[in-house]
Scaffold this active site. Structure first.
Site, PDB file in Angstrom:
ATOM      1  N   ASP A  44       0.841  -1.196   0.000  1.00  0.00           N
ATOM      2  CA  ASP A  44       0.000   0.000   0.000  1.00  0.00           C
ATOM      3  C   ASP A  44       0.878   1.249   0.000  1.00  0.00           C
ATOM      4  O   ASP A  44       0.389   2.370  -0.132  1.00  0.00           O
ATOM      5  CB  ASP A  44      -1.003  -0.009   1.172  1.00  0.00           C
ATOM      6  N   SER A  45       2.209   1.046   0.074  1.00  0.00           N
ATOM      7  CA  SER A  45       3.138   2.162  -0.108  1.00  0.00           C
ATOM      8  C   SER A  45       3.072   2.686  -1.542  1.00  0.00           C
ATOM      9  O   SER A  45       3.744   3.665  -1.854  1.00  0.00           O
ATOM     10  CB  SER A  45       4.566   1.732   0.253  1.00  0.00           C
ATOM     11  N   ASP A  83      -0.999  -6.321  -0.472  1.00  0.00           N
ATOM     12  CA  ASP A  83      -1.131  -5.643   0.821  1.00  0.00           C
ATOM     13  C   ASP A  83      -2.564  -5.113   0.930  1.00  0.00           C
ATOM     14  O   ASP A  83      -2.955  -4.220   0.156  1.00  0.00           O
ATOM     15  CB  ASP A  83      -0.137  -4.471   0.800  1.00  0.00           C
ATOM     16  N   LYS A 112      -1.178  -9.461   2.794  1.00  0.00           N
ATOM     17  CA  LYS A 112      -0.565  -8.915   4.013  1.00  0.00           C
ATOM     18  C   LYS A 112      -1.569  -7.992   4.664  1.00  0.00           C
ATOM     19  O   LYS A 112      -2.316  -7.302   3.978  1.00  0.00           O
ATOM     20  CB  LYS A 112       0.724  -8.159   3.674  1.00  0.00           C
ATOM     21  N   GLU A 114      -2.083  -5.474   8.526  1.00  0.00           N
ATOM     22  CA  GLU A 114      -1.377  -4.899   9.673  1.00  0.00           C
ATOM     23  C   GLU A 114      -2.116  -5.175  10.984  1.00  0.00           C
ATOM     24  O   GLU A 114      -3.351  -5.151  11.024  1.00  0.00           O
ATOM     25  CB  GLU A 114      -1.240  -3.379   9.485  1.00  0.00           C
ATOM     26  N   GLU A 182       8.298  -3.811  11.419  1.00  0.00           N
ATOM     27  CA  GLU A 182       8.648  -2.499  10.843  1.00  0.00           C
ATOM     28  C   GLU A 182       9.076  -1.520  11.924  1.00  0.00           C
ATOM     29  O   GLU A 182       8.365  -1.302  12.924  1.00  0.00           O
ATOM     30  CB  GLU A 182       7.468  -1.925  10.043  1.00  0.00           C
TER      31      GLU A 182
HETATM   32  O1  KIV Z   1       3.579  -1.247   1.689  1.00  0.00           O
HETATM   33  C1  KIV Z   1       4.765  -1.402   2.061  1.00  0.00           C
HETATM   34  O2  KIV Z   1       5.708  -0.906   1.411  1.00  0.00           O
HETATM   35  C2  KIV Z   1       4.999  -2.159   3.267  1.00  0.00           C
HETATM   36  C3  KIV Z   1       6.416  -2.348   3.755  1.00  0.00           C
HETATM   37  C4  KIV Z   1       6.458  -3.063   5.029  1.00  0.00           C
HETATM   38  C5  KIV Z   1       7.311  -3.053   2.811  1.00  0.00           C
HETATM   39  O3  KIV Z   1       4.071  -2.634   3.854  1.00  0.00           O
END
Ligand code: KIV
Length: 259
Positions: A44-45, A83, A112, A114, A182
């Site tokens: 999501d970055s 993500d 992924k 969080e 992280e």
């Molecule tokens: O979205 C992202 O870049 C991340 C990092 C932990 C790699 O979640």
């Protein structure tokens, strides 16, 4: 090269350290895949690195699905992890399961998410039970930036460190196959890495983790400013700027198109 699977990633713990990157499109996913990067995260970055936002919160599930499908078209051997963006799994659990399954249908091998709250652990349990491998994420969670009041390192006090250690154990117990650590102290990451059976993947968490993330745009030098723990392996921004200005000049001088 062989296709990286979830079980191959888990089996690499203690044997081979994995250098993994984010990817947001087919072109760069193909290059990273050809170079042997084992895991590509459709992070999501993309909010900060591709879409021009100052954080990840504006990324929509549709953005993730589109980018995941593109990354999967570019990658052959890498494990592709989608993500889950902010808002796609924090509410209704049934909707969260549907959203995760949509990522798998777009081509991802895993998702992924969080956190390690009771709700997130219940979701991890349900997703793994439904056949969706989950890569967890504890320590600094960028989707909680408004709670922290900025992107702040976590785990500096003893209480915070104990909570992050407990979070890592909780996501492992819930069925996650790997966990992102992280922006936490290196010694805490080392303790977690030693205590877990599943591999850890660090970003700003020292060198002891089983694997590392780098944001592709930091690694390639597309971002002017990079976090202190990142290394620019290339100054791609300068190369790209130079190519654009030579092209503009060539057009102005009548040297493009060539005769
Ligand atoms: O979205 C992202 O870049 C991340 C990092 C932990 C790699 O979640």
């Amino acid at each position: 090269m062989k296709k990286w699977t979830v079980s191959a990633v888990v089996a690499a713990k203690g044997k081979e350290k994995l250098g993994c990157v984010t990817a947001y499109d087919a072109a760069f996913a193909r290059l990273a895949d050809e170079a042997g990067v084992p895991i590509l995260l459709v992070g999501d970055s993309m909010g900060n690195n591709v879409l021009g936002f100052s954080n990840t919160l504006n990324v929509e599930l549709a953005d993730t699905l589109r980018a995941t499908a593109a990354v999967c078209r570019g990658a052959k051997d890498a494990l592709v992890v989608a993500d889950l963006p902010f808002g796609s799994y924090q509410g209704n659990e049934d909707a969260a399961v549907e959203n995760a399954i949509a990522c798998i249908k777009a081509g991802a091998d895993a998702v992924k998410l969080e956190g390690a709250t009771a709700a997130v652990c219940a979701l991890i349990r349900r997703l793994t039970g439904a056949g969706v491998p989950v890569l967890a994420h504890v320590g600094m969670q960028p989707q909680s930036v408004n709670i922290y009041g900025g992107f702040k390192r976590q785990g500096k006090t003893r209480e915070e460190a104990e909570r992050i250690f407990a979070d890592a154990k909780a996501v492992e117990a819930a069925g996650a196959f790997m966990v992102t650590l992280e922006c936490i102290p290196a010694d805490l990451a080392a303790q977690i890495t030693a205590a877990l059976k599943i591999p850890t993947i660090g970003i700003g968490a020292g060198g002891v983790c089983d694997a590392q993330w780098m944001v592709m745009h930091d690694l390639l030098g597309l971002n002017e400013k990079v976090p202190g723990f990142a290394v620019k392996y290339l100054d791609l921004a300068s190369l790209v700027r130079d190519a654009f200005s030579r092209y503009v000049l060539d057009v102005k001088n009548g040297e493009f198109p060539p005769v």
